[in-house]
Design a protein around this motif. Structure first.
Motif, PDB file in Angstrom:
ATOM      1  N   UNK A  15      10.149   7.543  -4.345  1.00 29.41           N
ATOM      2  CA  UNK A  15       9.333   7.536  -3.136  1.00 29.41           C
ATOM      3  C   UNK A  15       8.654   6.179  -2.945  1.00 29.41           C
ATOM      4  N   UNK A  16       8.195   5.576  -4.033  1.00 26.72           N
ATOM      5  CA  UNK A  16       7.552   4.269  -3.957  1.00 26.72           C
ATOM      6  C   UNK A  16       8.516   3.207  -3.422  1.00 26.72           C
ATOM      7  N   UNK A  17       9.722   3.200  -3.970  1.00 26.97           N
ATOM      8  CA  UNK A  17      10.720   2.221  -3.529  1.00 26.97           C
ATOM      9  C   UNK A  17      11.106   2.438  -2.067  1.00 26.97           C
ATOM     10  N   UNK A  18      11.282   3.709  -1.672  1.00 25.20           N
ATOM     11  CA  UNK A  18      11.651   4.007  -0.291  1.00 25.20           C
ATOM     12  C   UNK A  18      10.514   3.669   0.665  1.00 25.20           C
ATOM     13  N   UNK A  19       9.272   3.931   0.243  1.00 28.39           N
ATOM     14  CA  UNK A  19       8.111   3.566   1.061  1.00 28.39           C
ATOM     15  C   UNK A  19       8.078   2.072   1.339  1.00 28.39           C
ATOM     16  N   UNK A  20       8.277   1.292   0.290  1.00 29.09           N
ATOM     17  CA  UNK A  20       8.236  -0.166   0.435  1.00 29.09           C
ATOM     18  C   UNK A  20       9.373  -0.641   1.346  1.00 29.09           C
ATOM     19  N   UNK A  21      10.564  -0.136   1.108  1.00 27.27           N
ATOM     20  CA  UNK A  21      11.705  -0.549   1.913  1.00 27.27           C
ATOM     21  C   UNK A  21      11.561  -0.165   3.373  1.00 27.27           C
ATOM     22  N   UNK A  22      11.032   1.050   3.631  1.00 29.55           N
ATOM     23  CA  UNK A  22      10.855   1.503   5.009  1.00 29.55           C
ATOM     24  C   UNK A  22       9.835   0.641   5.735  1.00 29.55           C
ATOM     25  N   UNK A  71       6.374   4.829  14.193  1.00 31.60           N
ATOM     26  CA  UNK A  71       7.776   5.108  13.848  1.00 31.60           C
ATOM     27  C   UNK A  71       7.956   5.239  12.337  1.00 31.60           C
ATOM     28  N   UNK A  72       7.246   4.397  11.586  1.00 34.85           N
ATOM     29  CA  UNK A  72       7.332   4.468  10.130  1.00 34.85           C
ATOM     30  C   UNK A  72       6.795   5.808   9.621  1.00 34.85           C
ATOM     31  N   UNK A  73       5.691   6.264  10.221  1.00 32.88           N
ATOM     32  CA  UNK A  73       5.120   7.554   9.833  1.00 32.88           C
ATOM     33  C   UNK A  73       6.090   8.681  10.128  1.00 32.88           C
ATOM     34  N   UNK A  74       6.766   8.613  11.293  1.00 35.97           N
ATOM     35  CA  UNK A  74       7.712   9.654  11.669  1.00 35.97           C
ATOM     36  C   UNK A  74       8.914   9.688  10.736  1.00 35.97           C
ATOM     37  N   UNK A  75       9.402   8.512  10.352  1.00 36.24           N
ATOM     38  CA  UNK A  75      10.599   8.446   9.502  1.00 36.24           C
ATOM     39  C   UNK A  75      10.293   8.726   8.040  1.00 36.24           C
ATOM     40  N   UNK A  76       9.011   8.667   7.666  1.00 34.28           N
ATOM     41  CA  UNK A  76       8.674   8.854   6.253  1.00 34.28           C
ATOM     42  C   UNK A  76       9.060  10.241   5.762  1.00 34.28           C
ATOM     43  N   UNK A  77       9.029  11.229   6.658  1.00 36.66           N
ATOM     44  CA  UNK A  77       9.346  12.593   6.203  1.00 36.66           C
ATOM     45  C   UNK A  77      10.813  12.733   5.818  1.00 36.66           C
ATOM     46  N   UNK A  79      12.664  12.997  -2.362  1.00 35.26           N
ATOM     47  CA  UNK A  79      11.718  13.262  -3.442  1.00 35.26           C
ATOM     48  C   UNK A  79      11.618  14.751  -3.727  1.00 35.26           C
ATOM     49  N   UNK A  80      11.644  15.569  -2.664  1.00 36.46           N
ATOM     50  CA  UNK A  80      11.562  17.014  -2.852  1.00 36.46           C
ATOM     51  C   UNK A  80      12.776  17.550  -3.594  1.00 36.46           C
ATOM     52  N   UNK A  81      13.929  16.930  -3.382  1.00 35.71           N
ATOM     53  CA  UNK A  81      15.133  17.360  -4.100  1.00 35.71           C
ATOM     54  C   UNK A  81      14.931  17.219  -5.603  1.00 35.71           C
ATOM     55  N   UNK A  82      14.346  16.092  -6.019  1.00 37.86           N
ATOM     56  CA  UNK A  82      14.093  15.880  -7.440  1.00 37.86           C
ATOM     57  C   UNK A  82      13.011  16.821  -7.969  1.00 37.86           C
ATOM     58  N   UNK A  83      11.980  17.070  -7.166  1.00 34.71           N
ATOM     59  CA  UNK A  83      10.923  17.989  -7.598  1.00 34.71           C
ATOM     60  C   UNK A  83      11.464  19.409  -7.766  1.00 34.71           C
ATOM     61  N   UNK A  84      12.296  19.830  -6.833  1.00 40.49           N
ATOM     62  CA  UNK A  84      12.897  21.163  -6.938  1.00 40.49           C
ATOM     63  C   UNK A  84      13.834  21.230  -8.132  1.00 40.49           C
ATOM     64  N   UNK A  85      14.549  20.131  -8.396  1.00 40.24           N
ATOM     65  CA  UNK A  85      15.416  20.072  -9.582  1.00 40.24           C
ATOM     66  C   UNK A  85      14.601  20.269 -10.854  1.00 40.24           C
ATOM     67  N   UNK A  86      13.423  19.610 -10.920  1.00 40.59           N
ATOM     68  CA  UNK A  86      12.558  19.758 -12.090  1.00 40.59           C
ATOM     69  C   UNK A  86      12.056  21.188 -12.222  1.00 40.59           C
ATOM     70  N   UNK A 140       0.833  -1.202   0.000  1.00 39.39           N
ATOM     71  CA  UNK A 140       0.000   0.000   0.000  1.00 39.39           C
ATOM     72  C   UNK A 140       0.865   1.249   0.000  1.00 39.39           C
ATOM     73  N   UNK A 141       1.893   1.258   0.835  1.00 37.54           N
ATOM     74  CA  UNK A 141       2.778   2.422   0.924  1.00 37.54           C
ATOM     75  C   UNK A 141       3.475   2.697  -0.404  1.00 37.54           C
ATOM     76  N   UNK A 142       3.795   1.641  -1.132  1.00 35.18           N
ATOM     77  CA  UNK A 142       4.504   1.816  -2.403  1.00 35.18           C
ATOM     78  C   UNK A 142       3.564   2.163  -3.543  1.00 35.18           C
ATOM     79  N   UNK A 143       2.314   1.702  -3.461  1.00 33.50           N
ATOM     80  CA  UNK A 143       1.410   1.831  -4.609  1.00 33.50           C
ATOM     81  C   UNK A 143       0.941   3.261  -4.851  1.00 33.50           C
ATOM     82  N   UNK A 144       0.756   4.053  -3.796  1.00 34.56           N
ATOM     83  CA  UNK A 144       0.238   5.416  -3.961  1.00 34.56           C
ATOM     84  C   UNK A 144       1.204   6.293  -4.767  1.00 34.56           C
ATOM     85  N   UNK A 145       2.474   6.438  -4.343  1.00 30.61           N
ATOM     86  CA  UNK A 145       3.384   7.256  -5.157  1.00 30.61           C
ATOM     87  C   UNK A 145       3.651   6.656  -6.533  1.00 30.61           C
TER      88      UNK A 145
END
Length: 247
Positions: free
Chosen positions: A178-185, A205-211, A218-225, A109-114
């Motif tokens: 983000x999808x890959x990191x979500x799944x791994x986390x 803990x997973x919710x806290x570390x997700x940020x 992911x934000x680094x890539x979005x800002x790059x774009x 589920x965590x991986x599928x949304x992004x």
């Protein structure tokens, strides 16, 4: 790639005052508190049997982002796919937790949304309304009427559309990352038996570390774009980007 028409601005300022139709925006602080801080605190410290217990702590914790999402929809008076995805994600998290399904379901589920958003960005790039416009170059940032007029004047609309395509691939990569990191986390943290206090604390803990683990890369890539597109706007029009920014 087939040539695209100039990207349209669906909220033209000619239809009303420049800012009359812009919905109020939800602040970063509110998102941080209701979507991350409060749920983390509840699942981390109130999930034991002497407090709320594993099941009710999940229900109460997820009520905050769900309620905040519904409030945001009512406040902005605008239904969009990302708000709906956020609410669906919260409901799926609650459902998987309360049904005590294996942690693998939560990881998927965590991986599928992004991943779904990344695919949407990629697919819409081949239409006249690329999703990347709404994500990083929407009409709250760019005066599209002025930009399209300048691109047409310089005969650069087709060239700019190619640059938008490149930015779409960067944004798509950010969501796939983000999808890959979500799944791994999720696989790394959720190791306890579902339905237990330990599992609920791991969910917090997973919710806290997700940020820091997921959002920041992911934000680094979005800002790059975004920076890439700003540079391409100046290059295609011969004008500084400030000429096209909405004040």
């Amino acid at each position: 790639m087939t040539e695209q028409a100039p990207i349209e601005n669906n909220n033209s300022p000619n239809s009303a005052g420049p800012k009359a139709n812009k919905p109020p925006q939800t602040g970063f602080f509110g998102n941080l508190v209701f979507n991350i801080a409060v749920p983390v605190l509840i699942m981390s410290y109130l999930s034991s049997d002497e407090h709320l217990g594993p099941a009710w702590s999940v229900v109460v914790a997820l009520a905050f982002p769900l309620g905040f999402g519904l409030y945001d929809l009512q406040k902005t008076k605008k239904i969009n796919g990302f708000s709906i995805l956020g609410i669906v994600s919260v409901l799926l998290t609650g459902g998987i937790s309360l049904l005590k399904l294996p942690a693998e379901y939560m990881a998927i589920k965590e991986a599928s949304i992004p991943a779904a958003i990344g695919l949407a960005v990629l697919v819409t790039q081949f239409t006249q309304k690329p999703l990347v416009k709404m994500l990083i170059l929407n009409d709250q940032i760019i005066n599209w009427d002025k930009l399209n007029a300048s691109l047409a004047h310089h005969n650069a609309s087709a060239e700019f559309n190619k640059k938008v395509a490149v930015s779409s691939y960067i944004v798509t990569a950010s969501f796939f990352l983000s999808s890959a990191l979500n799944y791994g986390l999720a696989k790394w943290i959720l190791v306890s038996e579902p339905g237990t206090t330990a599992y609920t604390e791991e969910l917090g803990r997973m919710t806290a570390l997700s940020y820091p683990v997921i959002v920041i890369p992911s934000m680094v890539l979005l800002i790059t774009a975004l920076i890439y597109l700003f540079k391409q706007i100046s290059r295609c029009t011969g004008e500084p980007i400030e000429n096209f920014l909405n004040q």
